[in-house]
Design an enzyme around this catalytic site. Sequence first.
Site, PDB file in Angstrom:
ATOM      1  N   GLU A  86     -20.158  -6.781  26.975  1.00  0.00           N
ATOM      2  CA  GLU A  86     -21.387  -5.868  26.711  1.00  0.00           C
ATOM      3  C   GLU A  86     -22.359  -6.150  26.081  1.00  0.00           C
ATOM      4  OE1 GLU A  86     -21.732  -1.103  25.582  1.00  0.00           O
ATOM      5  OE2 GLU A  86     -20.383  -2.120  24.473  1.00  0.00           O
ATOM      6  N   GLY A 222     -17.370  -5.184  15.803  1.00  0.00           N
ATOM      7  CA  GLY A 222     -16.006  -4.835  15.209  1.00  0.00           C
ATOM      8  C   GLY A 222     -14.990  -4.616  16.473  1.00  0.00           C
ATOM      9  N   ALA A 223     -15.201  -4.407  17.422  1.00  0.00           N
ATOM     10  CA  ALA A 223     -14.326  -4.146  18.672  1.00  0.00           C
ATOM     11  C   ALA A 223     -15.240  -3.896  19.837  1.00  0.00           C
ATOM     12  CB  ALA A 223     -13.250  -2.931  18.158  1.00  0.00           C
ATOM     13  N   MET A 224     -14.341  -4.049  21.049  1.00  0.00           N
ATOM     14  CA  MET A 224     -14.885  -3.698  22.335  1.00  0.00           C
ATOM     15  C   MET A 224     -14.119  -2.963  23.007  1.00  0.00           C
ATOM     16  SD  MET A 224     -17.296  -4.000  24.547  1.00  0.00           S
ATOM     17  CE  MET A 224     -17.355  -3.248  25.970  1.00  0.00           C
ATOM     18  N   GLU A 225     -14.541  -1.673  23.903  1.00  0.00           N
ATOM     19  CA  GLU A 225     -13.534  -0.880  24.559  1.00  0.00           C
ATOM     20  C   GLU A 225     -12.944  -1.245  25.832  1.00  0.00           C
ATOM     21  OE1 GLU A 225     -17.894   0.823  25.175  1.00  0.00           O
ATOM     22  OE2 GLU A 225     -16.847  -0.405  23.607  1.00  0.00           O
ATOM     23  N   ASN A 226     -13.275  -2.510  26.151  1.00  0.00           N
ATOM     24  CA  ASN A 226     -12.842  -2.773  27.525  1.00  0.00           C
ATOM     25  C   ASN A 226     -11.661  -2.120  28.140  1.00  0.00           C
ATOM     26  OD1 ASN A 226     -14.535  -5.504  27.119  1.00  0.00           O
ATOM     27  ND2 ASN A 226     -12.552  -5.981  25.830  1.00  0.00           N
ATOM     28  N   GLU A 259     -12.683   3.196  19.846  1.00  0.00           N
ATOM     29  CA  GLU A 259     -12.648   2.528  21.187  1.00  0.00           C
ATOM     30  C   GLU A 259     -11.705   3.217  22.360  1.00  0.00           C
ATOM     31  OE1 GLU A 259     -14.606   0.289  21.141  1.00  0.00           O
ATOM     32  OE2 GLU A 259     -14.978  -0.071  19.104  1.00  0.00           O
ATOM     33  N   HIS A 262     -13.556   5.859  23.887  1.00  0.00           N
ATOM     34  CA  HIS A 262     -14.491   5.486  25.115  1.00  0.00           C
ATOM     35  C   HIS A 262     -13.449   5.219  26.305  1.00  0.00           C
ATOM     36  CE1 HIS A 262     -18.245   4.228  23.305  1.00  0.00           C
ATOM     37  NE2 HIS A 262     -17.665   3.255  22.441  1.00  0.00           N
ATOM     38  N   GLU A 281     -22.029   5.757  22.496  1.00  0.00           N
ATOM     39  CA  GLU A 281     -21.728   5.316  21.239  1.00  0.00           C
ATOM     40  C   GLU A 281     -21.809   6.464  20.079  1.00  0.00           C
ATOM     41  OE1 GLU A 281     -20.335   3.044  20.792  1.00  0.00           O
ATOM     42  OE2 GLU A 281     -20.800   1.549  22.246  1.00  0.00           O
TER      43      GLU A 281
END
Length: 825
Positions: A86, A222-226, A259, A262, A281
């Site tokens: 992203e 901070g993080a990614m919601e894959n 996350e 999401h 977001e």
Amino acid sequence: MNCADIDIITASYAPDGDEEIHATGFNYQNEDEKVTLSFPSTLQTGTGTLKIDFVGELNDKMKGFYRSKYTTPSGEVRYAAVTQFEATDARRAFPCWDEPAIKATFDISLVVPKDRVALSNMNVIDRKPYPDDENLVEVKFARTPVMSTYLVAFVVGEYDFVETRSKDGVCVRVYTPVGKAEQGKFALEVAAKTLPFYKDYFNVPYPLPKIDLIAIADFAAGAMENWGLVTYRETALLIDPKNSCSSSRQWVALVVGHELAHQWFGNLVTMEWWTHLWLNEGFASWIEYLCVDHCFPEYDIWTQFVSADYTRAQELDALDNSHPIEVSVGHPSEVDEIFDAISYSKGASVIRMLHDYIGDKDFKKGMNMYLTKFQQKNAATEDLWESLENASGKPIAAVMNTWTKQMGFPLIYVEAEQVEDDRLLRLSQKKFCASGPYVGEDCPQWMVPITISSSEDPNQAKLKILMDKPEMNVVLKNVRPDQWVKLNLGTVGFYRTQYSSAMLESLLPGIRDLSLPPVDRLGLQNDLFSLARAGIISTVEVLKVMEAFVNEPNYTVWSDLSCNLGILSTLLSHTDFYEEIQEFVKDVFSPIGERLGWDPKPGEGHLDALLRGLVLGKLGKAGHKATLEEARRRFKDHVEGKQILSADLRSPVYLTVLKHGDGTTLDIMLKLHKQADMQEEKNRIERVLGATLLPDLIQKVLTFALSEEVRPQDTVSVIGGVAGGSKHGRKAAWKFIKDNWEELYNRYQGGFLISRLIKLSVEGFAVDKMAGEVKAFFESHPAPSAERTIQQCCENILLNAAWLKRDAESIHQYLLQRKASPPTV
């Protein structure tokens, strides 16, 4: 199709049931990150298979498919391969149609060294030796649901894990660096509680068989919601029962909540285009608090929301260089720019206001309609409004368009008059501007849900109205002349309030005797501070109100007060009476400091620990004698291993001894940094290094920021800490950025870290000519994804300069007069 930093070797297309046709030309449009494949003759319409053989690079940019450096327990440096797609970087891993609305299923296989862990969005369905090399295996994953490219992920590295099943049967794992599985337990607990909470809230089951949460060493966000494989910075996921502080636990809980939200809102239903990013977001930034409140009611997290998100968004949104929540996005470089406090924090704040306006029951009903209708598809902001409107029967779209399509927010001016047994209120709205009263034609208008409470029951709205015109009169029945009346119960409405002086006078005792609820005390103080900053009232008025907070017990109220005093301190560091404002800080904070002491008392909880750290840090930084001596004593014991500091006291102690220390202190801190096994402790030290005051030590810290010792995503907070640490630090950090611009830009270009770096390092200036200097530097050293941030910073520098010119003298006089005749508490 989209393609970036990839070389295609061969490509062919086979129509179903027909011969394959080889592509004869590859035309790369690098600016647009696209490639066009040409074939010898026109391809027939219909389905078929496109095969591409290509070579890409495992880059060092923390985006696309990149390598992340880590050290094994035995001290050997190795690399993991991880992804961050992203917004527009799936095209760096494989050629694809890289837009959120072009959804597909993905069948992923990875060929990896057999002693490595290989993960992707789905569960492994097959693992077999790779024919050409016995050290490799081929790992095949199940087919994904229909999804967007930016949510695809894969990770190859060395990890341990802890696992559990949520009560709805989903397999949850937290992957940690080798030997640190224990540190994944807290996040695992939160995740296992959170999945069923969202399933019940949305009334839609979690759609995948498993979810993995994994800590990545080098990670920009901070993080990614894959979907099914959520990646985190180590500090946003790992908690060590002994060495993690309370604020880290809270941060991990919020990020996990964000996350996982999401997985439904964003992954199952995805925004149509990046213009609607805010929906993703803003929504996740709101519901993460709902989730943490469910898991940890003792955190009083909704009060913290106001200080962490609501006031931050208002600060940015009062600028002329703000932007509406919905921004039209053209080129990929414009996407990075909208990952800011408007999308996240203002987005979350207007959703909180909307939830309050609709009520929880109808809100949930509308959410379920929306998710059910658009699952595995894409949606735009209007689609959500339509579902919520159907569920609630209220004019949601009309109200919300005023909040998402135009920038800014209103200032509500209110005055009151007693008419027999009733109170008549006159309300008017104008756009709130950081530069003072709105001047200009055609002032924008908002549809503002307004709640009004009175001292009869401070926790209950006596009246709710929707203000849909510039001016309104409201009658409150049965209010005695001695009762106060307050707008914006719970500080939920996204507006600021300016009271007539009589109304304000009647509210102030409610701060001292705590009869106003905490979040209302906080909102009142914050509104006044920003009115002073905008020159609508005098700063001295606010200093007087701040002194009324002597009996304040609430952590978040103190935290917001502390923030505002910090802003004022930074401003006054440009004057010759900086010491006087430090005296004021000591006076405000020492009573609560004495009440709390240094050591936790039986029965204390999370918020007491946060408050103690905040207060001791504030007193230590301001040079409060007893605090400084005790901090030095405890630091010495800590370093000598006699008595290790509790995690909650480390930041305030480190900060205090560094600010009032010398080269030896800095060397000890750098040694502690080197020895720290936990990223949280390294970050804790990195964030306070800038407190050091001596010019040669400041240089040493800046050089350290770019060294191998600091992970690339953390360099920014070290430089930012120097800029925020002192007047000299501010100048030195700005010079350092200019001198090392090329290296810094290459590292962070096109990500939001470049914006953060610029913001942290220049926004404390308060001289007109600095705004010109910053503007000129970036004109000759362009940073496209940070363009708006640069304009905002220049605007803030000019606003600071104006504030200083306007109020410095009266603040100085007030502080001197206070010293001459100390107030009686």
